[in-house]
Write a protein that holds these residues in place. Structure first.
Motif, mmCIF file in Angstrom:
data_model
loop_
_atom_site.group_PDB
_atom_site.id
_atom_site.type_symbol
_atom_site.label_atom_id
_atom_site.label_comp_id
_atom_site.label_asym_id
_atom_site.label_seq_id
_atom_site.Cartn_x
_atom_site.Cartn_y
_atom_site.Cartn_z
ATOM 1 N N PRO A 11 49.459 27.772 39.888
ATOM 2 C CA PRO A 11 50.545 28.722 40.094
ATOM 3 C C PRO A 11 50.678 29.744 38.982
ATOM 4 N N THR A 12 50.218 29.415 37.763
ATOM 5 C CA THR A 12 50.370 30.339 36.641
ATOM 6 C C THR A 12 49.213 31.318 36.610
ATOM 7 N N ARG A 13 49.497 32.596 36.690
ATOM 8 C CA ARG A 13 48.454 33.614 36.691
ATOM 9 C C ARG A 13 47.837 33.759 35.310
ATOM 10 N N ARG A 14 46.527 34.004 35.279
ATOM 11 C CA ARG A 14 45.809 34.075 34.011
ATOM 12 C C ARG A 14 44.657 35.052 34.130
ATOM 13 N N PRO A 15 44.157 35.533 32.999
ATOM 14 C CA PRO A 15 43.008 36.435 33.055
ATOM 15 C C PRO A 15 41.740 35.678 33.415
ATOM 16 N N GLY A 16 40.836 36.375 34.076
ATOM 17 C CA GLY A 16 39.544 35.800 34.423
ATOM 18 C C GLY A 16 38.473 36.871 34.403
ATOM 19 N N VAL A 17 37.245 36.474 34.724
ATOM 20 C CA VAL A 17 36.117 37.403 34.728
ATOM 21 C C VAL A 17 35.429 37.339 36.082
ATOM 22 N N LEU A 18 35.262 38.495 36.715
ATOM 23 C CA LEU A 18 34.538 38.622 37.969
ATOM 24 C C LEU A 18 33.161 39.198 37.659
ATOM 25 N N GLY A 354 51.519 44.088 35.746
ATOM 26 C CA GLY A 354 51.388 44.657 37.091
ATOM 27 C C GLY A 354 51.667 43.692 38.209
ATOM 28 N N GLY A 355 51.413 42.390 37.983
ATOM 29 C CA GLY A 355 51.720 41.382 38.979
ATOM 30 C C GLY A 355 51.029 41.610 40.316
ATOM 31 N N PRO A 356 51.432 40.885 41.350
ATOM 32 C CA PRO A 356 50.824 41.032 42.676
ATOM 33 C C PRO A 356 50.973 42.428 43.266
#
Length: 405
Positions: A11-18, A354-356
């Motif tokens: 549930p907690t949003r976090r940075p990631g790499v695509l 910025g959120g969703p």
């Protein structure tokens, strides 16, 4: 399409790499559809292992038009990814989510010969990764070796790291790197630097005088406005111009201070745009009528106060402009989701991460700041400049010079 995930939804949003695949992780020999064609680039596996060790979620997002073109089948893509996953695991690395798009409008295989929002630079795979891995795309990175990877970063509101050794000019906000190793260096450095790598925190100390605070606030506001992505402004300007010229309705909404900006939007984009142009725009704020707001909130729930009004008033082709400093307000997010599902164009003005809302909108006007006043002042400026742009676009040079804006 996915080929497996090793990370549960959180549930907690976090940075990631695509990560792009061909040309980023493995050699791009042209439509890699067999395991025998897989050759890892130098340092790529070790770079992914470093992200794993730092706890950074990793997703692969790759266009696989070879399926649509008949060069190989879906199962071949899955086998390639299974082979890559085994090689990564043997050297202490892993990918949390494998995503690929087999569609292409020029394909020869009927089932896959079509356009798709999942095909880069479309945002589909990034949004799917964000949902599966609980990513905050605004604080995430897209790493790839082609313009469509940069386009994906733009569409998703993420940061772009372009693997490129040319001397071509880069678009604003794009950083050039020689390989995945260098890209991971930047990602880990940015993460180590904390908040300073993302939206700016202000203030961070005590100020003895109002004059000193005013100076620093002005500097922060100028920096924030200057940092708004011009692509977002241009996209929003096009959406609004097209709507006003074709007599589409434009709806705005927001909460608190953002509600006042939404209301002011109606004033400037209806009365202001008409002055000197004769353009009779149809603009309505969903935040302005306390009777309908309180009735919906009391009888149904505050989360649907904007969505409920759109259900009655909006039609396909209309436009929704949301204003939300956090980008996370449930009623704003629900309104955006409803608008997208019912054929409306969408614009989001956001701040912080910025959120969703930043991820959902067709046009993202994002203010890179962690200060509510700075974010709201910047949104107000963007609201004004969009109205003035539309107004002057309908005038000659002489008419513009003769008007007061």
């Amino acid at each position: 399409m996915t080929t497996g995930t090793t990370t549960d939804h959180r549930p907690t949003r976090r940075p990631g790499v695509l990560l792009d695949r061909d040309g980023t992780i493995i050699e791009d020999s042209g439509y890699v559809g067999r395991t025998s064609d897989v050759r890892f680039l130098d340092g790529a596996i070790e770079a992914i292992a470093r992200l794993n060790a730092a706890g950074v979620p990793v997703a692969v997002v790759t266009n696989q038009a070879g399926v649509a073109r008949g060069f190989y089948e879906l199962e071949d893509v899955h086998l390639v990814h299974k082979h890559m996953a085994a090689e990564l695991a043997s050297r202490g690395a892993h990918v949390d989510l494998w995503l690929f798009c087999p569609y292409h409008p020029d394909g020869i295989v009927p089932a896959f010969a079509r356009s798709s929002a999942d095909r880069k630079p479309g945002p589909g795979m990034a949004l799917a990764a964000a949902d599966a891995l609980a990513l905050d795309l605004a604080s995430s990175w897209v790493v790839g070796d082609s313009a469509c990877d940069v386009g994906l970063a733009r569409a998703a509101g993420a940061r772009a790291l372009w693997i490129d050794t040319s001397d071509d000019d880069l678009a604003p906000g794009v950083r050039r790197v020689p390989d995945l190793v260098a890209a991971v260096d930047i990602v880990l450095t940015d993460l180590a630097n904390g908040p300073g790598a993302g939206p700016s925190a202000f203030p961070t100390r005590h100020y003895a005088t109002g004059a000193d605070y005013a100076t620093e606030y002005s500097n922060e506001l100028a920096r924030a406005v200057a940092g708004v992505d011009p692509v977002g402004i241009e996209t929003a300007a096009r959406i609004l111009s097209d709507a006003y010229r074709t007599d589409r309705a434009v709806f705005t909404c927001g909460n608190g201070g953002s509600a006042s900006i939404a209301n002011h939007f109606q004033c400037d984009h209806e009365k202001g745009v008409r002055t000197g142009t004769g353009l009779t725009t149809r603009v309505a704020s969903l935040s302005t009528n306390v009777e309908i707001l309180s009735a919906i909130a009391n009888d149904i729930g505050y989360d649907v106060v904007f969505e409920y009004q759109l259900e009655s008033q909006a039609r396909p082709g209309d436009v929704l402009v949301v204003v939300s400093s956090s980008g996370r307000s449930p009623n704003v997010v629900r309104a955006l989701q409803w608008a997208r599902a019912h054929g409306m164009a969408t614009v989001a003005m956001t701040g912080f991460t910025g959120g969703p809302a930043r991820e959902l909108a067709d046009a993202s006007i994002h203010v890179d700041s962690h200060n509510y006043g700075v974010v709201e002042d910047s949104h107000q400026a963007c609201m004004h400049l969009l109205a003035q742009y539309v107004r002057q676009s309908l005038m000659s040079d002489a008419d513009v010079a003769a008007q007061v804006f």
